[in-house]
Motif scaffolding. Structure first.
Motif, PDB file in Angstrom:
ATOM      1  N   ASP A  74      -6.455   4.889   5.669  1.00  0.00           N
ATOM      2  CA  ASP A  74      -5.378   4.804   4.685  1.00  0.00           C
ATOM      3  C   ASP A  74      -4.644   6.130   4.542  1.00  0.00           C
TER       4      ASP A  74
ATOM      5  N   SER B 276      -1.652  -7.045   5.620  1.00  0.00           N
ATOM      6  CA  SER B 276      -2.851  -6.254   5.854  1.00  0.00           C
ATOM      7  C   SER B 276      -2.770  -4.860   5.243  1.00  0.00           C
TER       8      SER B 276
ATOM      9  N   SER C  31     -12.001   6.266   3.975  1.00  0.00           N
ATOM     10  CA  SER C  31     -10.605   6.217   3.552  1.00  0.00           C
ATOM     11  C   SER C  31      -9.689   7.003   4.483  1.00  0.00           C
TER      12      SER C  31
ATOM     13  N   ASN D 181      -0.615   6.627   5.301  1.00  0.00           N
ATOM     14  CA  ASN D 181       0.363   7.167   4.356  1.00  0.00           C
ATOM     15  C   ASN D 181       1.240   8.223   5.023  1.00  0.00           C
TER      16      ASN D 181
ATOM     17  N   THR E 270      -2.194  -1.920   2.165  1.00  0.00           N
ATOM     18  CA  THR E 270      -2.592  -1.738   0.776  1.00  0.00           C
ATOM     19  C   THR E 270      -1.393  -2.000  -0.138  1.00  0.00           C
ATOM     20  N   ARG E 271      -1.673  -2.107  -1.428  1.00  0.00           N
ATOM     21  CA  ARG E 271      -0.583  -2.398  -2.363  1.00  0.00           C
ATOM     22  C   ARG E 271       0.447  -1.285  -2.382  1.00  0.00           C
ATOM     23  N   ARG E 272      -0.036  -0.068  -2.250  1.00  0.00           N
ATOM     24  CA  ARG E 272       0.897   1.074  -2.244  1.00  0.00           C
ATOM     25  C   ARG E 272       1.790   1.035  -1.012  1.00  0.00           C
TER      26      ARG E 272
ATOM     27  N   GLN F 155       2.563  -1.647   0.754  1.00  0.00           N
ATOM     28  CA  GLN F 155       3.482  -2.777   0.646  1.00  0.00           C
ATOM     29  C   GLN F 155       4.682  -2.427  -0.228  1.00  0.00           C
TER      30      GLN F 155
END
Length: 1067
Positions: free
Chosen positions: A386, A426, A383, A390, A428-430, A432
């Motif tokens: 990601d 491509s 992870s 962020n 993650t939902r967060r 996006q």
């Protein structure tokens, strides 16, 4: 004590073989070392000490180094001392240095024109990069919608750069080539730019060792003077020569180019630097410094790539159990060869496997320290990407990333997109939600103001408008149907299967499509243009493949569809054009399409037998059954064109089985076997021609190229992608699907009424009637060719009868090899014809009469037909066929016939004869007699002897001195063929015979004015009819009429279930 001598290179005995140079036996021990060292010393090294070595070597050569053994060793080691060469661990790998020098030269050249980049005024452009804003806007104004440079280069310069490697191709192109692409609008080139052919680095590389044209007088070459001490660096003159390991120079990045300001670099550091220049993964892979410092060193080495010294990314494991990053070891192998970087173990690049799942779980659970200032958080390895992303999406994140140490892009996992900003889909939902936060608030405000808060309808409408603007009307229609509450249509493959299996023409299908759409208001069936797009993937000529070695006299192109069957026509003596029409697929292209159609079955067979599909890439063997037969008169009342014969011939093939030779197993494992080898659904058409099957010359000329392609494929292997991996296939062809007439045509034998009754042995009709059982298969294709040469040349000057007896009935040249077997279908028909005549003779009691008249025979036949029609409802036929033969050869039919026979003894003999035949028939009709009828197989020899005894005693009046062809093969050759091939029924021509009715139906379906285009349409739709892919769709939708009716009009479907069938109306 032996004396070691050294021969100078220009000595007269230096070129003599080793066997003749006894006093100089040591020459062969060091001559290869001398060649290897000298070839390595040609590399342009950036270090000073190597130049001294070359100078010293030149002095030794100038002094005529044919002296002591010490001078020879010094010459072999390139001027280095023996002690320095023994320290192999400290020596820098010269191969890496060559690759690094070669890559430095490539970075200074243009990929497209080969010119030095600094000579072209203007900025440099990355070959694999995306278009900058100015270039993109300029190309958009001229109609080019490309987004990356590889797309533009492919259109303008006709060069595919997607597969470029950094060790072979330059990574940039000059501004001149950029100007050429801009002037051509991204579509064409108005200049004559010749793209050079870039080749891998070799010892004769023109980039590293350019050939310079020297204009000087011929004569003795002068020795170049040694370098003066004024040109050497100060440190070289000041320091004494060391005896330690060789130390190399490296220029620092922040210092100017000067020989005296270079810093010392150890060989290990220099090797690491060269490897990093090859892999170039510093910005893609994570550094091992992010791990906790208290971890053991051996553990850190276990999770670190041994090529790039980074943490393992997409790790792979070699057979020597060493772990590397996949991209790193692939680039390393391309540059230095397929050997393990750790131990030098040679391996196949296709044998890379993933490590154990336990190791992957440990690797993904590693804690990594976030390098961002102020974070200090320990994040799991899986992870980490990601987490860094962020940070990049935080407000004011771009200002905080200004420093070099805070560039988080270098710590992301492998960047497969190649863009600094990832695509929206491509994320993650967060991520996006974070990126679309502003747009979301605007859409919500508009929906609250204009649409009553319906955000979903606004978003769907925006998506619909975007699809319409991009000319994506099909997706827009589906989205609009979904927005209006209507169901989606059927898959194009389902519509294609329905059209082909119901024999609908284009106009009939279009009428059905419009009627269903008008009555239901929904697009259930797809239009014709979508069906044509679905056809391309199923027809030959869509899939890429390769033959190793390349097929002899066959083109290497793979995108070939239907071709002219007369393309290989050989002109006759009078140069008269062929009065026929023929269309076919190329044999290898058709086989590739058939294998791709069976791809799911192949992978399913591997899984069922517990075989790893990633390791099964070679050793596949495909057995092909070939069939050829005439279709008789296929004339129709429509059509124009030249006056061609209306008799047609079809050549087809069937994929019988696919097996693989697994490691450690002696017998091959069968992963696919055709369940219905005699069905028209498995018999794929290859060639259709309007020609009479009795025309030996025309048939030979048309099928000649097909046979040439078949022989070429026998000696090669096919490389085809199946299941996502390249796999190799070998083919075995067996020509068994031929009837008696076609076998005699292909093997050059006389007609079936000849004295030589059999196509498998040399016995005459009289010999076969005297000895009905004891015969063996003796004929072969090679023997028939030899007999034809004897027939053609008559070397012994014999008479016609003597020559005919010598060649055993071979009167024409054999042009196609047929497998010596028995055609089960025509054997049944021929034997049924013989029993039908026996029934007539027994009704008329021919055994008591001599030479009955034709009127009497006609009366007996009429009585037999009347009895069969009355008792069994078996209508008489003009010519015996398979269906009539199956109903005639039963116990019931014998009982019916025995009612007309007056003698009780003859009735019992006829019943016994039929009973013996019915016990023998399953042996040659079943696909696997050893499993389906083992008892009948064991008793076949006894039954055949008893059958022959009855024919030679009770029915002697008919079989004295003569016997039919198929009856002879049934009694004499069936056990031998079954023992050799395992089956007779599976290799019959029944599938090809069943395709005759398909030819007539497809011809009526594709009625056109030109017979040429008509034949192409028949061949295309017949191939689609045999597609396994479409057959699976038909099986899935065969009983789905209720679901189809529910889709068209759900209000008219009753609640109770009822049996329904899919009935396509006739238009």
């Amino acid at each position: 004590m032996e004396t070691e001598l050294c021969i100078p290179a220009d000595a007269p005995r230096a070129s003599m073989p080793d066997e003749l140079c006894h006093p100089y036996s040591k020459f062969s021990d060091w001559k290869f070392k001398l060649f290897r060292v000298r070839s390595m010393e040609k590399v342009p090294l950036p270090s000073g000490p190597l130049q001294e070595t070359e100078a010293q070597l030149g002095e030794d050569e100038a002094g005529g180094g044919a002296g002591s053994p010490g001078s020879v060793m010094k010459l072999c080691l390139g001027g280095k001392s023996k002690e320095r060469m023994e320290e192999a661990g400290r020596r820098v790998d010269l191969k890496l240095q060559e690759i690094d020098t070669h890559m430095n030269h490539l970075r200074s050249l243009c990929r497209l024109c080969g010119m030095i980049l600094r000579k072209a005024k203007g900025p440099e452009h990355e070959v694999q990069g995306t278009l900058d804003e100015s270039s993109r806007s300029s190309l958009r104004r001229m109609g080019c919608r490309a987004a990356t440079w590889p797309e533009v280069i492919l259109k303008v310069f006709k060069v595919d750069v997607d597969g470029d490697m950094e060790t072979i191709h330059p990574s940039f192109f000059c501004h001149r080539c950029w100007t050429v692409a801009m002037r051509g609008g991204g579509f064409c080139s108005f200049s004559r730019t010749q793209v050079p052919v870039w080749k891998p680095h070799t010892s004769q590389c023109l980039l590293c060792f350019p050939k310079r044209l020297v204009l000087q007088r011929r004569g003795r070459k002068r020795n170049k003077p040694l370098r003066s001490s004024h040109g050497l660096p100060k440190r070289t003159k000041r320091d004494p020569p060391s005896t330690g390991p060789t130390r190399l120079w490296r220029q620092p990045a922040d210092t100017p180019v000067a020989a005296g300001l270079r810093a010392w670099v150890t060989p290990a550091a220099q090797r690491s630097l060269w490897v990093k220049n090859i892999t170039r993964c510093q910005k893609d892979h994570l550094s091992s410094k992010l791990l906790p410092g208290d971890l053991p060193k051996d553990f850190v080495n276990a999770v670190t790539c041994q090529v790039c010294d980074h943490l393992l990314s997409d790790p792979v494991q070699l057979q020597c159990q060493h772990l590397f990053c996949r991209t790193c070891v692939q680039k390393y192998c391309r540059a230095l060869g397929p050997q393990c970087p750790a131990c030098g173990f040679l391996f196949n690049p296709c044998d890379l496997t993933g490590p154990a799942k336990a190791f992957l779980s440990v690797l993904h659970a590693l804690p990594l320290l976030c390098p961002r200032d102020g974070c200090g958080e320990w994040v799991r390895f899986d992870s980490f990407g990601d987490h860094c992303l962020n940070h990049c999406l935080e407000p004011d994140g771009g200002d905080e990333r200004g420093g070099k140490d805070q560039n988080l892009d270098g710590y992301l996992p492998v960047n497969k997109g190649g863009r600094p900003r990832q695509h929206l889909l491509s994320l993650t939902r967060r991520a996006q939600k974070h990126r679309l936060r502003g747009l979301k608030s605007q859409v919500k405000a508009f929906a609250d103001k204009e649409e009553g808060g319906d955000v979903k309808s606004v978003c769907l409408t925006l998506f619909l408008l975007a699809l319409r603007a991009g000319n994506e009307h099909r997706q827009a229609d589906e989205l609009e149907a979904m927005m209006q509450g209507r169901g989606l249509g059927l898959h194009p493959a389902v519509c294609l299967a329905i059209r082909v299996n119901t024999f609908l023409s284009c106009s009939q299908y279009h009428k059905m499509y419009r009627t269903v759409k008008a009555t239901s208001g929904r697009q259930i069936f797809q239009p014709l243009h979508t069906l044509r797009s679905a056809e391309k993937e199923l027809l030959p000529g869509f899939h890429q493949f390769e033959w190793q070695p390349a097929l002899k006299n066959v083109s290497s192109s793979w995108n070939l569809g239907i071709i002219d069957g007369l393309s290989g026509w050989t002109a006759s003596v009078d140069d008269v054009p062929a009065d026929t029409i023929s269309r076919r697929f190329r044999y290898d292209v058709a086989l590739v399409s058939a294998l791709k159609d069976l791809e799911e079955d192949i992978m399913e067979g591997l899984r069922e037998r517990g075989m790893d599909d990633s390791t099964c890439t070679s050793g596949f063997t495909v057995v092909i059954k070939e069939s050829c037969d005439g279709m008789g008169d296929v004339s129709e009342k429509h059509g124009g064109g030249p006056a061609v014969p209306e008799k047609a011939v079809r050549f087809s093939f069937t994929v019988m089985s696919i097996s693989i030779q697994a490691e450690g197993v002696e017998e091959p494992v069968t992963i696919f076997r055709e369940p219905k080898p005699n069905s028209e659904l498995s018999c794929r058409p290859l060639c259709l021609m309007f020609v009479d099957e009795s025309d030996h010359e025309t048939l030979t000329a048309i099928l000649g190229p097909v046979i040439a392609e078949q022989k070429a494929m026998t000696n090669s292997r096919l490389i085809l992608s199946v299941g996502g991996l390249l796999r190799s296939f070998r083919f075995h062809f067996r020509g068994t699907g031929y009837d008696e007439k076609m076998v005699r045509e292909m093997e050059g034998l006389e007609a079936s009424g000849s004295t030589y009754v059999c196509t498998l042995c040399d016995s005459t009709r009289a010999e076969a009637s005297q000895n009905m059982v004891l015969h063996s298969v003796t004929r072969s294709h090679d023997e028939n060719l030899e007999r034809y040469e004897i027939w053609r040349t008559n070397p012994f000057s014999e008479s016609a009868e003597e020559l005919r007896d010598r060649v055993k009935g071979v009167s024409a040249k054999p042009f196609m090899e047929t497998h010596p077997t028995l055609d089960a279908l025509h054997c049944d028909i021929g034997n049924a014809t013989e029993f039908y005549k026996i029934f007539q003779d027994e009704i008329g009691e021919v055994y008591l009469k001599n030479s009955p008249s034709k009127e009497e025979r006609r009366r007996w036949r009429s009585a037999l037909d009347k009895q069969l029609r009355k008792k069994l409802n078996l209508k008489p036929v003009m010519r015996m066929n398979g269906n009539y033969a199956r109903r005639l050869m039963t116990r019931d039919s014998v009982e019916v016939v025995c009612e007309l026979i007056p003698s009780e003894e003859r009735r019992e003999a006829l019943k016994e004869l039929m009973e013996l035949y019915l016990q023998m028939k399953p042996v040659w009709r079943s696909s696997c007699p050893a499993q389906e009828c083992p008892d009948q197989l064991c008793r076949y020899s006894y039954n055949s002897h008893r059958f022959a005894d009855l024919l030679s005693t009770i029915f002697k009046y008919r079989y004295e001195g003569k016997i039919s062809n198929y009856l002879h093969k049934t009694l004499a050759h069936v056990p031998e063929i079954v023992e050799r091939d395992g089956s007779i029924g599976a290799w019959a021509s029944e599938g090809n015979e069943s395709g005759n009715k398909l030819f007539r139906r497809f011809r009526k379906m594709n009625a056109r004015q030109s017979k040429t285009f008509e034949l192409e349409d028949i061949l295309k739709h017949h191939w689609l009819y045999t597609s396994k892919y479409l057959q699976k769709f038909m099986e899935a939708h065969r009983n789905s009429a209720k679901a189809l009716q529910a889709t068209i009009n759900p209000d008219e479907i009753p609640d109770d279930d009822c049996e329904m069938t899919l009935d396509v109306p006739e238009f």
